[in-house]
Design an enzyme around this catalytic site. Structure first.
Site, PDB file in Angstrom:
ATOM      1  NE  ARG A 149     -19.361  36.530 -26.450  1.00 49.01           N
ATOM      2  CZ  ARG A 149     -18.452  35.811 -25.747  1.00 49.01           C
ATOM      3  NH1 ARG A 149     -18.639  34.529 -25.517  1.00 49.01           N
ATOM      4  NH2 ARG A 149     -17.371  36.411 -25.301  1.00 49.01           N
ATOM      5  CE1 TYR A 172     -37.265  32.472 -44.517  1.00 51.76           C
ATOM      6  CE2 TYR A 172     -34.986  32.041 -43.938  1.00 51.76           C
ATOM      7  CZ  TYR A 172     -36.005  32.923 -44.201  1.00 51.76           C
ATOM      8  OH  TYR A 172     -35.751  34.273 -44.157  1.00 51.76           O
ATOM      9  CG  ASP A 227     -38.283  26.554 -39.623  1.00 50.45           C
ATOM     10  OD1 ASP A 227     -39.187  27.109 -38.955  1.00 50.45           O
ATOM     11  OD2 ASP A 227     -37.505  27.186 -40.359  1.00 50.45           O
ATOM     12  CE  LYS A 234     -39.812  35.650 -40.787  1.00 56.33           C
ATOM     13  NZ  LYS A 234     -39.290  34.385 -41.320  1.00 56.33           N
TER      14      LYS A 234
HETATM   15  C1  LIG Z   1     -38.044  33.849 -41.485  1.00 57.50           C
HETATM   16  C2  LIG Z   1     -37.807  32.394 -41.361  1.00 57.50           C
HETATM   17  C3  LIG Z   1     -36.566  31.893 -40.932  1.00 57.50           C
HETATM   18  C4  LIG Z   1     -35.393  32.774 -40.638  1.00 57.50           C
HETATM   19  O1  LIG Z   1     -35.621  33.589 -39.548  1.00 57.50           O
HETATM   20  P1  LIG Z   1     -34.994  35.085 -39.369  1.00 57.50           P
HETATM   21  O2  LIG Z   1     -35.563  35.508 -38.074  1.00 57.50           O
HETATM   22  O3  LIG Z   1     -35.425  35.885 -40.544  1.00 57.50           O
HETATM   23  O4  LIG Z   1     -33.510  34.921 -39.336  1.00 57.50           O
HETATM   24  C5  LIG Z   1     -36.445  30.513 -40.810  1.00 57.50           C
HETATM   25  N1  LIG Z   1     -37.468  29.685 -41.106  1.00 57.50           N
HETATM   26  C6  LIG Z   1     -38.652  30.128 -41.531  1.00 57.50           C
HETATM   27  C7  LIG Z   1     -39.729  29.167 -41.856  1.00 57.50           C
HETATM   28  C8  LIG Z   1     -38.869  31.497 -41.668  1.00 57.50           C
HETATM   29  O5  LIG Z   1     -40.051  31.932 -42.105  1.00 57.50           O
END
Ligand SMILES: *Cc1c(COP(=O)(O)O)cnc(C)c1O
Length: 407
Positions: A63, A116, A202, A227
């Site tokens: 972990r 998001y 982000d 993504k």
């Molecule tokens: C998809 C996304 C998230 C969350 O990520 P996950 O991998 O789905 O938990 C956070 N911020 C943005 C801009 C995203 O597109």
């Protein structure tokens, strides 16, 4: 590692040595040696052999660390221009959770109202539990956002509170999801730093090839690796990158204790996907720009949101802080939500699905989600542009839009 001395180490991936499109290929390789593998192996082990004493930096237990994580964490750090290895998490939202844990109890979080969705939901729930106050802002409005950071706008979305203290954390997302608004990252980060707030950006929509928030004054960069970085819609993973040793230690502690860790297979897949990031981003960005221009003059399209368009309100700001304009765009379809749904049902090449950043192009009407802010138009379709042939993508969209126009 084997007992044999490795005389020919992997090339340095320090960002000042190599261009980012080389770093995605060269970073995180195993050390060179005769018969050494070109790719890092997947290590499946929940524990590690130790000695009588626990030594700082020991792997100790599954972990806390896994050798399969290391090359990806190294690569992400190099790409974001950080001085410390990144931290990968079991999902983007697990990374969001760790980042929000940096806010002291009773603190203030300033966040774009079009962040998001999962991050917004998490922040509102933590506010409801009394952990901190959430102030949502129109992040494209720099003046209003700075007032919210300073606590001088006399407004507090968090409800009753004595006075309006300054932010403890500024959350940045640019371009925003799904409105594609562009924040002035450098100015806002400076304003937040001046009041002692931690700045988290982000960077999922842009990838580090297009935008480097640390260089623009952010303390922590967040990615949904799910993504663009992994890029093939086959893995869920998140990451945080920082050059601040104190913040990194807190985030690492959060990951170790809350346990939102990455699986070794996922980490390996993400690094494999990352190898082609530069090619994928180049292709999808140029296709997105071409589609945005063509969509602008389609009679069934009321509006196109894409910072690459000269007429877009975020265009000049994006030009200053981005290398390119990303490959997510949004359109507002004439005829309301029903017409937008009809487009989604009429496409054959585009895949109707949530998410973004994969090789395949995705289309989604965002307001189909109950939690989507009402400020997002009901007829808005978010388009994640993949790497297919640009004309095929256009033809499919055009036929789907035309179908709805003649109903
Ligand atoms: C998809 C996304 C998230 C969350 O990520 P996950 O991998 O789905 O938990 C956070 N911020 C943005 C801009 C995203 O597109």
């Amino acid at each position: 590692m084997s007992q044999e001395a490795v005389s020919n180490p992997a090339p340095s991936t320090h960002p000042s040595d190599l261009a980012p499109d080389t770093v995605v290929v060269a970073a995180g390789r195993p050390e060179r040696g005769h018969d050494a593998p070109v790719n890092p192996p997947i290590v499946l082990s929940s524990t590690y052999v130790g000695t009588g004493q626990v030594v700082d930096g020991d792997r100790a237990y599954g972990r806390y660390s896994n050798p399969t994580w290391d090359p990806l964490e190294e690569a992400l750090s190099a790409l974001e221009g950080a001085s410390l290895p990144g931290l990968i998490f079991g999902s983007g939202l697990a990374a969001v959770s760790a980042a929000l844990s940096l806010i002291p109890v009773g603190g203030v979080l300033v966040m774009p109202k079009h962040s998001y969705q999962g991050a917004l939901v998490m922040a509102s729930e933590l506010q409801e539990r009394g952990l901190f106050t959430l102030r949502t802002v129109d992040i494209a409005d720099t003046e209003a956002s700075i007032s919210a950071i300073n606590g001088t706008n006399g407004k507090n979305d968090g409800g009753a509170e004595d006075g309006f203290p300054p932010a403890s954390m500024l959350w940045l997302e640019s371009p925003t999801n799904p409105m594609l608004e562009v924040a002035d990252l450098r100015t806002l980060a400076a304003a937040a730093t001046a009041v002692g707030a931690v700045v988290v950006t982000d960077n999922t929509f842009s990838t580090p090839l297009v935008q480097q928030p640390l260089e623009l004054g952010s303390d922590v960069v967040l990615h949904s690796v799910t993504k663009y970085l992994a890029g093939h819609s086959d893995v869920v993973l998140g990451a945080l990158v920082t050059s601040d040793a104190g913040l990194r230690a807190q985030l690492l502690h959060h990951r170790s204790i809350h346990g939102a860790i990455a699986g070794p297979f996922e980490a390996w897949l993400a690094l494999r996907g990352l190898r082609t990031l530069a090619l994928r981003v180049e292709r999808s960005q140029s296709t997105a720009a071409a589609l945005a221009r063509r969509l602008q003059s389609h009679p069934q399209v009321e509006a196109v949101r894409f910072p690459g368009l000269e007429t877009d309100p975020g265009h000049h700001r994006a030009k200053v802080q981005m290398r390119g304009f990303g490959s997510v765009l949004a359109i507002e379809v004439r005829g309301g939500a029903a017409a937008a749904d009809a487009v989604v049902n009429a496409v054959r090449l585009w895949t109707p699905a949530t998410s973004l950043g994969g090789v395949e192009s995705l289309i989604e009407r965002r307001r189909r989600h109950a939690n989507e802010p009402e400020t997002v138009p009901a007829n808005l379709l978010r388009l994640s542009v993949g790497i297919e042939n640009p004309d095929d993508l256009w033809n499919d969209l055009a036929q789907a839009l035309t179908t709805t126009g003649t109903r």
